[in-house]
Enzyme design. Structure first.
Site, PDB file in Angstrom:
ATOM      1  N   SER A 191       2.316  -4.484  -2.281  1.00  0.00           N
ATOM      2  CA  SER A 191       3.033  -5.670  -2.765  1.00  0.00           C
ATOM      3  C   SER A 191       3.015  -5.825  -4.273  1.00  0.00           C
ATOM      4  O   SER A 191       3.696  -6.707  -4.811  1.00  0.00           O
ATOM      5  CB  SER A 191       2.439  -6.931  -2.110  1.00  0.00           C
ATOM      6  OG  SER A 191       1.087  -7.089  -2.494  1.00  0.00           O
TER       7      SER A 191
ATOM      8  N   LYS B 207       0.251 -16.915  -1.645  1.00  0.00           N
ATOM      9  CA  LYS B 207       0.548 -16.436  -2.998  1.00  0.00           C
ATOM     10  C   LYS B 207       1.206 -17.519  -3.834  1.00  0.00           C
ATOM     11  O   LYS B 207       0.838 -17.745  -4.997  1.00  0.00           O
ATOM     12  CB  LYS B 207       1.441 -15.198  -2.916  1.00  0.00           C
ATOM     13  CG  LYS B 207       0.756 -13.978  -2.315  1.00  0.00           C
ATOM     14  CD  LYS B 207       1.707 -12.799  -2.185  1.00  0.00           C
ATOM     15  CE  LYS B 207       1.020 -11.578  -1.602  1.00  0.00           C
ATOM     16  NZ  LYS B 207       1.923 -10.419  -1.454  1.00  0.00           N
TER      17      LYS B 207
END
Length: 827
Positions: free
Chosen positions: A690, A733
Site C-alpha cells: 500500500s 488510515k
C-alpha cells in the site's frame, strides 16, 4: 516325503537295511517300550492293518505332521519306531481302534512305494554308549521333577512317579516312558525321539519337564488366588447379609439403597430425559444398589450418575426472536459498524425462520484485543434471551480436554463442553469460544477435528463425550468463535466459519465508547459516583494518543482504571470530594506519555511524503524519505522492510524512470545517481504494497527536485503501468491523518465506498482525492509541476467532447432561422 532329523544321522550305528511297511501317526508319537492306542480311518492305513492282522510282523510307525486332512501322504519324519500290533478292534464308520507297541528306534532311508500302503527302506538304530555317572545324575533330576509335577497336578496319576522309578536300571527306557507319559506337544515328543544319544535325550527331556513344571505351578497359583478371592467374596457377602438383617430389624437402611432411591426418583422427576439416558441410568442405579459404600467403584458410579442426571437434557429457554428487539439491543449495548450489525441481523433472521436451528457456518469474530468481540457476543445473547458462556480453548493439546476421559481412567471427568452445559443449566446457550489462535499449537489434526465437530452445526447433533457415553444434542447451542487475525485460524476451521471483521476503533469512537460504556462501569467498580469525577474529552484524547497504541480498548480501559484507583485512594483518605481530570492534570495520574504521535511536516520538502499505514493497533502516519547521491543507479532501501514492500519500491522506481520525460528528469540521472529510500522507525517490521503510490511520489520528487505538499497524506498500491489499486484499512488510515491534523487524503478511486463508516466530523472536515493513476498524484502533490502531455490530451479530449455534446443539444433546440442567424454570427 521324509522330514530329516534335526540331529546328525550319518554317524548312527544301524543294523542291516530292509523294506518295511510304514504307518504314519498323526495324533501321537510312539516311543520304544511303550504302547499307543490310535484310531485309523484312512484307506491305505486300513489296508496295512488288515494285511498285518494279528501277526507279530514288525512295521515302522513314525510321526507324520499334517496340519489339515490331505488326499496325499503327509510328510513323515525319518526317525520312527519299529512296532507291532497288540490289539485291533472295529470302530464306528468303518475305522479301527489299534493298539501299537514300540520295540526300537528306526531310521527311514527312503520311501519304497506308496500303494496300496507306504513302504520304506529302514534300519534299526542301535543304542550308543554313554557315561553312566552322568546319566545317573540326569535320571535323579528327572525323577525329582516328575515327583513335583505329579504332586502338584492332579491330572497326572500319583503312581506315575513310582512307575518311573521302576525303570532306573534302564536309562533309555526311563527317558522314553517319561516322555510318553507327560502331556508334551507332539513336536516336543518327536524331538526327544530323535535324540538317540542319551545325554542329549535327557537334556531335552529335562527342558520340557521344567517347562511343564512351570506351567503347572503357574496354573496352581492362579487357582489358589481365585479360590482365595471367592472365599473372601463369600465371606463379605455373608457378613453383608448379616449386617443387612441386623439393620432391617433395627429399622435402619443402607446408604447405597438411599442413594439408589434418590437417583431413581430423579429419573422419574425428569420427563425430558432421552430413552438412551434412562436406560443407562437404570443400569448404573441397579449396580449402585449392590455396591458397598466403602468400595472405590461406588464413588465412581455415584459421580457418574450425578453428571448424567444433572445435564440439561432437552431443557431450553423460551425464546421468540423479535428482530426489532434484537436491533434495539445491538444498537444500545454495542458500538460498532452498521454493516456488522446488519450481517448479524441477517443470520438471526435465518435462525428465526428455521425455528431456532441454523446449519450455516459458525460465526467467527476477527479483531484485535479490545475491539468488542465479547461485548458483541454478550449483546447477541441478551437480544435472544439466552445464557451467555465464555470458554477459552487456548493451550488445549489433548482431545480429552474437549471430549472427556473414559470412565475406566483413574480420576476421569467430562470434557469442557459437558461441564459448560451443566453450568448453563440449558441446552441452548450462546457460547463464545475464545483464543482459537492459541488452540492446539502443535496443529494436531485430531484435536482440531474434535473442536470442529463441536461447533459445526451439521455434525454436533450427536456429540459424544467419552465420560458420559451417551450422545448429547449440541445443535441448539449458538456457537461464536473469536480470534485476533484471520491468518491464525487453523486451516480445518476456515471452510466452516463465517468471518466477521471487527475493525479497530478510531479516536473519536473510543471517546464515545469511553463516555457511554467504560467510564460508568469503571466508576461503579471502584466505588465512585459519576457526579464526583468529571472527565474532559481532551483528556481522553490525550490518553489515546499518548498512553495507548492499540486498535481496541483494552489498554485504554486499563489507563482509566489506573486513574480511578488513585481517585479512590484520595477519596478513602478524605482529601477531596470532587475531581476534575483534564489534559493538564493527566500527567499527575498516569505519569509521562509513553508514545509520541507522528505529526505532519511544517513545510513542503523534497524527498519526503506522508504515507498512511495500517497496524494491529490502528492507523498510523508513515513518513517515507528519499535522497539521491552520486552512484551507479542503484536503489538502497532501509527501515526493516518486507519482501513485498521491496518489490513495490522497485516497481515504483521503474514507473518513475519510464516517465522521466513527463517529469522533466534527465534520463541519464537514473544511471549516474543512487536513490536511497528510507522508512523511519526501523525497529518496527513493515510490509505490504500500500505504500507504492507514496514511494513513486518520493522518487519522482527526488529525481525532479520538486517539493511535495506537506498537508497531503496518501495510500495506494501501484502497478508497473502506473495504475493505483485499492488497499485495505481505509477507515484507520484516514483517522490517523485526521488525528495528525492532515485534512487532505489521496486514495484509490475504488476505495471511495470505504469511507462511509467514518464519523461525520471527519467526513465534513477532510477533503478526499480519488486517483486512478500515479500521474494524477504527481500533479496533485508535486509543487511547480507542469502536467504531462498525456494528462493534457486527456483533459482537452474531455473538454472537446463536452463542448460537442453541448453544441449538439443546443442546435437540436433551435429553429432553422435561429440556426442560420447563429451561423452568420459565428462567421
Amino acid at each position: 516325503m521324509l522330514i530329516p532329523s534335526h540331529n546328525r544321522t550319518s554317524g548312527l550305528k544301524t543294523g542291516p537295511e530292509s523294506t518295511f511297511p510304514v504307518l504314519p501317526l498323526m495324533t501321537g508319537v510312539l516311543f520304544p517300550g511303550t504302547v499307543l492306542t490310535i484310531q485309523i480311518g484312512r484307506t491305505d492305513n486300513l489296508t496295512l492293518v488288515k494285511e498285518l492282522g494279528s501277526s507279530k510282523r514288525e512295521f515302522v510307525a513314525t510321526y507324520a505332521r499334517s496340519e489339515v486332512e490331505t488326499a496325499t501322504e503327509p510328510p513323515m519324519h525319518e526317525i520312527g519306531v519299529f512296532a507291532v500290533i497288540r490289539d485291533c478292534s472295529d470302530a464306528p464308520g468303518g475305522s479301527k481302534i489299534v493298539t501299537l507297541e514300540g520295540r526300537s528306534r528306526a531310521y527311514l532311508k527312503e520311501i519304497a512305494q506308496t500303494t496300496p500302503y507306504v513302504t520304506a527302506v529302514a534300519r534299526q538304530i542301535e543304542a550308543p554308549a554313554f557315561l553312566e555317572k552322568v546319566i545317573r545324575q540326569r535320571m535323579e533330576e528327572v525323577i525329582a521333577v516328575v515327583s513335583k509335577i505329579t504332586h502338584l497336578d492332579p491330572t497326572y496319576s500319583p503312581e506315575l512317579s513310582n512307575v518311573v522309578k521302576m525303570n532306573v536300571e534302564d536309562p533309555a527306557m526311563l527317558a522314553d516312558r517319561v516322555a510318553s507319559a507327560f502331556h508334551f506337544s507332539l513336536a516336543a515328543k518327536q524331538e526327544i525321539l530323535e535324540a538317540v544319544a542319551l545325554e542329549l535325550r535327557y537334556d531335552r527331556l529335562l527342558y520340557h519337564l521344567n517347562t511343564e513344571l512351570a506351567r503347572v505351578t503357574t496354573l496352581l497359583n492362579i487357582n489358589e488366588n481365585v479360590k482365595q478371592r471367592i472365599k473372601e467374596e463369600q465371606q463379605r457377602y455373608f457378613l453383608r447379609q448379616q449386617l443387612h438383617e441386623i439393620k432391617r430389624q433395627l429399622g435402619e437402611d443402607f446408604a447405597e439403597e438411599r442413594e439408589a432411591s434418590r437417583f431413581r426418583q430423579a429419573v422419574k422427576d425428569s420427563p425430558n430425559l432421552p430413552a438412551e439416558v434412562v436406560s443407562r441410568a437404570t443400569i448404573e442405579i441397579d449396580r449402585l444398589g449392590q455396591l458397598s459404600p466403602a468400595s472405590a467403584e461406588y464413588g465412581v458410579t455415584r459421580n457418574y450418575l450425578d453428571w448424567l442426571l444433572n445435564l440439561p437434557w432437552n431443557i431450553t429457554r423460551p425464546s421468540q426472536i423479535d428482530m426489532k428487539e434484537v436491533e434495539r439491543v445491538l444498537t444500545t449495548d454495542y458500538y460498532g459498524p452498521v454493516s456488522l450489525k446488519e450481517q448479524i441481523m441477517q443470520r438471526l433472521s435465518v435462525r428465526k425462520l428455521l425455528g431456532g436451528n441454523d446449519e450455516g457456518p459458525t460465526l467467527c469474530l476477527v479483531g484485535a484485543p479490545g475491539t468488542g468481540k465479547a461485548s458483541l457476543s454478550k449483546a447477541i445473547a441478551k437480544a435472544l434471551g439466552k445464557e451467555f458462556i465464555r470458554i477459552s480453548v487456548g493451550g488445549i493439546d489433548d482431545v480429552a480436554e474437549l471430549r472427556g476421559h473414559p470412565r475406566t481412567f483413574l480420576g476421569a471427568y467430562p470434557g469442557r463442553i459437558v461441564r459448560m452445559l451443566r453450568e448453563a443449566s440449558t441446552c441452548d446457550p450462546l457460547v463464545l469460544i475464545e483464543d482459537i489462535d492459541y488452540f492446539n499449537l502443535e496443529n494436531d489434526a485430531t484435536i482440531n477435528m474434535a473442536l470442529l465437530e463441536v461447533i459445526d452445526s451439521r455434525r454436533n447433533s450427536r456429540f459424544l463425550d467419552h465420560y458420559i457415553g451417551v450422545p448429547f444434542d449440541l445443535s441448539k447451542v449458538l456457537f461464536i468463535c473469536s480470534v485476533r487475525s484471520y491468518e491464525e485460524i487453523p486451516e480445518q476451521f476456515v471452510p466452516r466459519l463465517e468471518i466477521l471483521d471487527l475493525p479497530g476503533y478510531i479516536e473519536r469512537e473510543k471517546i464515545v465508547i469511553a463516555k457511554k460504556y467504560i467510564i460508568p462501569k469503571v466508576l461503579k467498580r471502584h466505588g465512585l459516583l459519576k457526579s464526583e469525577v468529571k472527565v474532559a474529552d481532551k483528556m481522553l484524547s490525550r490518553i489515546i494518543t499518548g498512553y495507548t497504541q492499540e486498535a481496541g480498548l483494552l489498554g485504554f480501559s486499563q489507563q482509566i482504571e489506573k486513574i480511578c484507583r488513585k481517585v479512590a485512594l484520595e477519596k478513602a483518605e478524605s482529601k477531596k470530594t470532587s475531581w476534575v481530570i483534564n489534559e493538564k492534570s493527566i500527567d499527575s495520574y498516569l505519569g509521562t506519555t509513553l508514545f509520541i504521535p507522528e505529526k505532519a511536516e511544517n513545510m513542503p520538502e523534497i524527498g519526503i511524503a506522508t504515507g498512511l499505514a495500517w497496524t494491529g493497533s490502528g492507523g498510523e502516519l508513515m513518513f517515507i524519505e528519499a535522497l539521491k547521491m552520486k552512484g551507479e543507479g542503484q536503489i538502497i532501501t532501509t527501515g526493516s522492510l518486507g519482501e513485498v514492500m521491496r518489490e513495490s519500491i522497485i516497481a515504483a522506481h521503474s514507473y518513475v524512470r519510464s516517465k522521466a520525460d513527463m517529469l522533466g528528469i534527465d534520463f541519464s540521472d537514473f544511471n549516474d545517481f543512487d536513490i536511497h529510500v528510507h522508512f523511519p522507525s526501523g525497529a518496527i517490521p513493515k510490509d505490504g504494497p500500500s505504500a507504492g503510490a507514496t514511494v513513486s511520489l518520493v522518487i519522482a520528487s527526488v529525481m525532479s527536485e520538486r517539493p511535495i505538499r506537506n498537508d497531503m497524506a496518501m495510500t495506494g498500491e501501484v502497478t508497473l503501468r502506473g495504475r493505483v489499486l485499492p488497499v485495505g484499512g481505509i477507515k484507520e488510515k484516514v483517522s490517523a491523518a485526521y488525528r495528525a491534523g492532515i485534512l487532505h487524503v489521496a486514495m484509490p478511486k475504488e476505495n471511495a465506498k470505504d469511507i462511509k463508516d467514518l464519523p461525520r466530523e471527519i467526513l465534513r472536515k477532510t477533503k478526499f482525492y480519488y486517483i486512478e493513476r500515479v500521474d494524477e498524484l504527481f500533479e496533485l502533490c508535486l509543487l511547480d509541476f507542469t502536467p504531462s502531455s498525456f494528462t493534457l490530451e486527456k483533459i482537452f479530449a474531455e473538454e472537446i467532447a463536452r463542448a460537442k455534446r453541448k453544441k449538439k443539444k443546443t442546435t437540436a433546440r433551435k429553429t432553422p432561422a435561429a440556426a442560420a442567424k447563429s451561423k452568420r454570427r459565428s462567421k
